[in-house]
Design a protein around this motif. Structure first.
Motif, PDB file in Angstrom:
ATOM      1  N   SER A  67       0.085   5.782  -6.268  1.00 31.19           N
ATOM      2  CA  SER A  67      -0.009   6.254  -4.888  1.00 31.19           C
ATOM      3  C   SER A  67       1.213   5.819  -4.085  1.00 31.19           C
ATOM      4  CB  SER A  67      -1.290   5.728  -4.236  1.00 31.19           C
ATOM      5  OG  SER A  67      -2.436   6.252  -4.872  1.00 31.19           O
ATOM      6  N   GLN A  68       1.691   4.611  -4.339  1.00 31.26           N
ATOM      7  CA  GLN A  68       2.908   4.155  -3.661  1.00 31.26           C
ATOM      8  C   GLN A  68       4.086   5.056  -4.001  1.00 31.26           C
ATOM      9  OE1 GLN A  68       3.925  -0.037  -4.094  1.00 31.26           O
ATOM     10  NE2 GLN A  68       6.104   0.400  -3.824  1.00 31.26           N
ATOM     11  N   GLN A  69       4.203   5.453  -5.258  1.00 29.33           N
ATOM     12  CA  GLN A  69       5.300   6.336  -5.654  1.00 29.33           C
ATOM     13  C   GLN A  69       5.237   7.672  -4.929  1.00 29.33           C
ATOM     14  OE1 GLN A  69       4.664   6.312  -9.903  1.00 29.33           O
ATOM     15  NE2 GLN A  69       5.856   4.438 -10.221  1.00 29.33           N
ATOM     16  N   LEU A  70       4.010   8.197  -4.740  1.00 29.42           N
ATOM     17  CA  LEU A  70       3.862   9.435  -3.980  1.00 29.42           C
ATOM     18  C   LEU A  70       4.334   9.235  -2.547  1.00 29.42           C
ATOM     19  CD1 LEU A  70       2.704  12.326  -3.485  1.00 29.42           C
ATOM     20  CD2 LEU A  70       0.520  11.212  -2.957  1.00 29.42           C
ATOM     21  N   LEU A  71       3.912   8.139  -1.913  1.00 26.96           N
ATOM     22  CA  LEU A  71       4.289   7.872  -0.533  1.00 26.96           C
ATOM     23  C   LEU A  71       5.794   7.635  -0.407  1.00 26.96           C
ATOM     24  CD1 LEU A  71       1.235   5.630   0.320  1.00 26.96           C
ATOM     25  CD2 LEU A  71       1.693   7.892   1.285  1.00 26.96           C
ATOM     26  N   GLU A  72       6.394   7.028  -1.411  1.00 24.01           N
ATOM     27  CA  GLU A  72       7.852   6.847  -1.422  1.00 24.01           C
ATOM     28  C   GLU A  72       8.550   8.200  -1.447  1.00 24.01           C
ATOM     29  OE1 GLU A  72       8.369   4.373  -4.824  1.00 24.01           O
ATOM     30  OE2 GLU A  72       8.228   2.484  -3.692  1.00 24.01           O
ATOM     31  N   SER A  73       8.042   9.134  -2.248  1.00 29.70           N
ATOM     32  CA  SER A  73       8.665  10.453  -2.351  1.00 29.70           C
ATOM     33  C   SER A  73       8.583  11.218  -1.031  1.00 29.70           C
ATOM     34  CB  SER A  73       8.000  11.263  -3.467  1.00 29.70           C
ATOM     35  OG  SER A  73       6.703  11.708  -3.100  1.00 29.70           O
ATOM     36  N   LEU A  74       7.604  10.883  -0.199  1.00 29.70           N
ATOM     37  CA  LEU A  74       7.446  11.534   1.102  1.00 29.70           C
ATOM     38  C   LEU A  74       8.236  10.829   2.198  1.00 29.70           C
ATOM     39  CD1 LEU A  74       3.580  12.162   0.983  1.00 29.70           C
ATOM     40  CD2 LEU A  74       5.407  13.780   0.410  1.00 29.70           C
ATOM     41  N   GLY A  75       8.813   9.682   1.876  1.00 32.74           N
ATOM     42  CA  GLY A  75       9.566   8.916   2.860  1.00 32.74           C
ATOM     43  C   GLY A  75       8.722   8.008   3.719  1.00 32.74           C
ATOM     44  N   ALA A  76       7.408   7.934   3.429  1.00 32.53           N
ATOM     45  CA  ALA A  76       6.503   7.173   4.295  1.00 32.53           C
ATOM     46  C   ALA A  76       6.395   5.708   3.917  1.00 32.53           C
ATOM     47  CB  ALA A  76       5.110   7.809   4.275  1.00 32.53           C
ATOM     48  N   TRP A  77       6.753   5.353   2.683  1.00 31.45           N
ATOM     49  CA  TRP A  77       6.554   3.966   2.273  1.00 31.45           C
ATOM     50  C   TRP A  77       7.468   3.005   3.029  1.00 31.45           C
ATOM     51  CZ3 TRP A  77       2.510   1.970   0.143  1.00 31.45           C
ATOM     52  CH2 TRP A  77       2.549   0.655  -0.322  1.00 31.45           C
ATOM     53  N   ARG A  78       8.608   3.486   3.511  1.00 31.43           N
ATOM     54  CA  ARG A  78       9.498   2.614   4.292  1.00 31.43           C
ATOM     55  C   ARG A  78       8.761   2.059   5.498  1.00 31.43           C
ATOM     56  NH1 ARG A  78      13.119   6.838   3.392  1.00 31.43           N
ATOM     57  NH2 ARG A  78      12.813   7.567   5.529  1.00 31.43           N
ATOM     58  N   GLY A  79       7.983   2.919   6.157  1.00 31.72           N
ATOM     59  CA  GLY A  79       7.235   2.471   7.320  1.00 31.72           C
ATOM     60  C   GLY A  79       6.170   1.460   6.962  1.00 31.72           C
ATOM     61  N   VAL A  80       5.554   1.632   5.789  1.00 30.01           N
ATOM     62  CA  VAL A  80       4.561   0.659   5.324  1.00 30.01           C
ATOM     63  C   VAL A  80       5.252  -0.670   5.016  1.00 30.01           C
ATOM     64  CG1 VAL A  80       2.907   0.114   3.500  1.00 30.01           C
ATOM     65  CG2 VAL A  80       3.050   2.450   4.393  1.00 30.01           C
ATOM     66  N   ALA A  81       6.379  -0.591   4.302  1.00 35.62           N
ATOM     67  CA  ALA A  81       7.070  -1.794   3.829  1.00 35.62           C
ATOM     68  C   ALA A  81       7.648  -2.626   4.972  1.00 35.62           C
ATOM     69  CB  ALA A  81       8.177  -1.412   2.847  1.00 35.62           C
ATOM     70  N   THR A  82       7.992  -1.985   6.076  1.00 31.76           N
ATOM     71  CA  THR A  82       8.543  -2.745   7.199  1.00 31.76           C
ATOM     72  C   THR A  82       7.441  -3.299   8.097  1.00 31.76           C
ATOM     73  OG1 THR A  82       8.760  -0.702   8.485  1.00 31.76           O
ATOM     74  CG2 THR A  82      10.695  -1.429   7.246  1.00 31.76           C
ATOM     75  N   GLY A  83       6.210  -2.896   7.850  1.00 32.83           N
ATOM     76  CA  GLY A  83       5.073  -3.406   8.612  1.00 32.83           C
ATOM     77  C   GLY A  83       4.281  -4.409   7.802  1.00 32.83           C
ATOM     78  N   ARG A  84       3.062  -4.633   8.204  1.00 31.07           N
ATOM     79  CA  ARG A  84       2.203  -5.631   7.579  1.00 31.07           C
ATOM     80  C   ARG A  84       1.564  -5.023   6.327  1.00 31.07           C
ATOM     81  NH1 ARG A  84      -1.457  -8.264  12.089  1.00 31.07           N
ATOM     82  NH2 ARG A  84      -2.589  -6.304  11.847  1.00 31.07           N
ATOM     83  N   HIS A  85       1.862  -5.594   5.181  1.00 36.71           N
ATOM     84  CA  HIS A  85       1.285  -5.133   3.918  1.00 36.71           C
ATOM     85  C   HIS A  85       1.302  -6.291   2.936  1.00 36.71           C
ATOM     86  CE1 HIS A  85       5.551  -4.978   3.042  1.00 36.71           C
ATOM     87  NE2 HIS A  85       5.310  -4.737   1.768  1.00 36.71           N
ATOM     88  N   CYS A  86       0.466  -6.222   1.909  1.00 40.30           N
ATOM     89  CA  CYS A  86       0.351  -7.363   0.999  1.00 40.30           C
ATOM     90  C   CYS A  86       0.271  -6.897  -0.458  1.00 40.30           C
ATOM     91  CB  CYS A  86      -0.880  -8.197   1.344  1.00 40.30           C
ATOM     92  SG  CYS A  86      -0.951  -9.763   0.423  1.00 40.30           S
ATOM     93  N   PRO A  87       1.404  -6.923  -1.181  1.00 43.05           N
ATOM     94  CA  PRO A  87       1.340  -6.665  -2.618  1.00 43.05           C
ATOM     95  C   PRO A  87       0.564  -7.803  -3.292  1.00 43.05           C
ATOM     96  CG  PRO A  87       3.608  -6.586  -1.784  1.00 43.05           C
ATOM     97  CD  PRO A  87       2.770  -7.205  -0.726  1.00 43.05           C
ATOM     98  N   TYR A  88      -0.305  -7.454  -4.225  1.00 43.43           N
ATOM     99  CA  TYR A  88      -1.044  -8.504  -4.934  1.00 43.43           C
ATOM    100  C   TYR A  88      -0.685  -8.465  -6.420  1.00 43.43           C
ATOM    101  CZ  TYR A  88      -4.404  -4.691  -5.834  1.00 43.43           C
ATOM    102  OH  TYR A  88      -4.987  -3.504  -6.202  1.00 43.43           O
TER     103      TYR A  88
END
Length: 407
Positions: A67-88
């Motif tokens: 799902s992250q790869q899909l969001l990366e392809s849409l350009g949206a993951w940058r916004g997630v990565a610069t905000g509050r998120h927690c890789p486990y």
């Protein structure tokens, strides 16, 4: 339809799934409209943290690597990565009524993380930031009041009197989809007679970037790691699925008593629970549309299927729908076919229906297995968990499937 604005494709529902769908279709060159009842200003608003208050949203999603790869392809993951998120990096699952325990580790898969915990509002905001600069025509702040067929076009009626037409309408309007009902796509569904209690807690010990899940006869309890702006590793989002009467009892407790019950339920795996946010409870119901498609119409995400949250796969199944629909419509575009071509839609349904049903049956099987207290069932699940934990390749294959990786 002479008075209506006409698109190639209309997506109804601007949540995590529908917005991703609209962005992907726009990138393929279709003319796309996105209809969302909320106002865009509310969707783009960033909550301001308040000192000493846990301002995490109670609804979070465990976003898989696929799902992250899909969001990366849409350009949206940058916004997630610069905000509050927690890789486990880890996941520990155990049987509260026995000795079975299994641990998954990203390092064993040569991956940076098993997935990422993201607040739903942060994900929607990141997607809408991309919508703002895209070719998607956003029709926001207005409710849909009808969906009809007009010749070769689907017609969407809006509360303000406007009409919109499209060759294909994609419904992403949630579990209680009105479009699904208007088009007449029946569902198979049943009530679990359970509720999911969600809230945020602060624990004495670090979550160690691990997702924790304890199964009990009355339902699973998950502690999902959160990342605070100051790097504090002691916050977790909890999802506690309980039989309805027990959930009501827990919701009625004061914070101190609820915290004590929660500590016992997680077996103090993360030490004492120092504070707890406001609690919310949501009824649990499994639902699956018998068909995902009709002429000029398709369901994605929760509009087509909802499952028990015990494995946190709901959002990922929705993004699986988006990925496959984008693949099929990309092929249609290259071949000069209409997005509503019946063979195109049939391929989407065939590819997604089996995978979604398989996941739903697996979750139902887990729920039934851990919900039984008879000795043979306890022996089966505890012996099985210990056996699987010792089989590295098999265990890693299961983890890779959940992450959407191909090993």
């Amino acid at each position: 339809m002479s008075d209506a604005k006409v698109f190639d494709i209309l997506v109804v529902g601007g949540g995590m799934t529908g917005t991703a769908m609209a962005l992907g279709l726009s990138k393929q060159g279709w003319t796309v409209g996105l209809v969302e009842g909320s106002d865009r200003a509310a969707l783009l608003k960033t909550p301001q943290p308040v000192e000493g208050v846990m301002d995490f949203e109670p609804r979070v999603s465990a976003i898989s690597v696929a799902s992250q790869q899909l969001l990366e392809s849409l350009g949206a993951w940058r916004g997630v990565a610069t905000g509050r998120h927690c890789p486990y990096q880890g996941m520990t699952v155990w049987d509260g009524d026995g000795t079975g325990r299994i641990h998954f580790d990203a390092a064993e898969l040569q991956a940076r993380a098993l997935g990422t915990i993201v607040e739903n509002r942060s994900l929607v905001r990141a997607l809408f930031e991309i919508v703002e600069t895209s070719d998607v025509d956003l029709i926001d702040g207005v409710q849909v009041t009808g969906c009809t067929q007009d010749g070769d076009l689907r017609c969407i009626e809006l509360a303000d009197g406007r009409k919109l037409g499209a060759q294909l309408v994609i419904a992403a309007d949630g579990a209680n989809s009105r479009l699904r009902q208007w088009v007449g796509l029946p569902t198979r569904e049943w009530d679990y007679d359970q509720q999911a209690i969600v809230c945020t807690v602060r624990t004495a010990q670090s979550h160690r970037y691990t997702a924790w899940q304890r199964f009990s006869q009355t339902g699973p309890l998950a502690f999902l790691p959160l990342a605070a702006e100051n790097g504090d590793e002691h916050y977790c989002s909890i999802v506690w699925s309980q039989d309805t009467e027990e959930a009501r009892r827990l919701m009625a407790l004061d914070d101190a008593t609820f915290t004590a019950e929660l500590e016992r339920a997680i077996e103090r795996e993360l030490g004492t629970i120092e504070s707890v946010s406001k609690r919310f409870a949501f009824p649990l119901r499994q639902r699956h549309a018998k068909d995902y498609i009709a002429p000029g119409f398709a369901l994605i995400g929760d509009a087509g299927h909802t499952i028990h949250p015990l494995a946190g796969q709901g959002a990922n199944l929705g993004y699986g729908d988006v990925r496959v629909m984008l693949e099929e419509l990309s092929s249609a575009k290259r071949s000069g076919l209409s997005p509503a071509n019946e063979l195109v839609l049939a391929r989407y349904q065939r590819r997604r229906k089996g995978e979604n049903l398989t996941m739903m049956m697996a979750m139902e099987g887990f729920k039934q297995l851990f919900g039984r207290d008879e000795l043979p069932f306890r022996l089966l699940r505890n012996t099985g968990m210990r056996w699987l934990d010792g089989l590295g390749p098999v265990k890693n294959r299961i983890a890779a499937e959940a992450m959407g990786l191909n090993l």
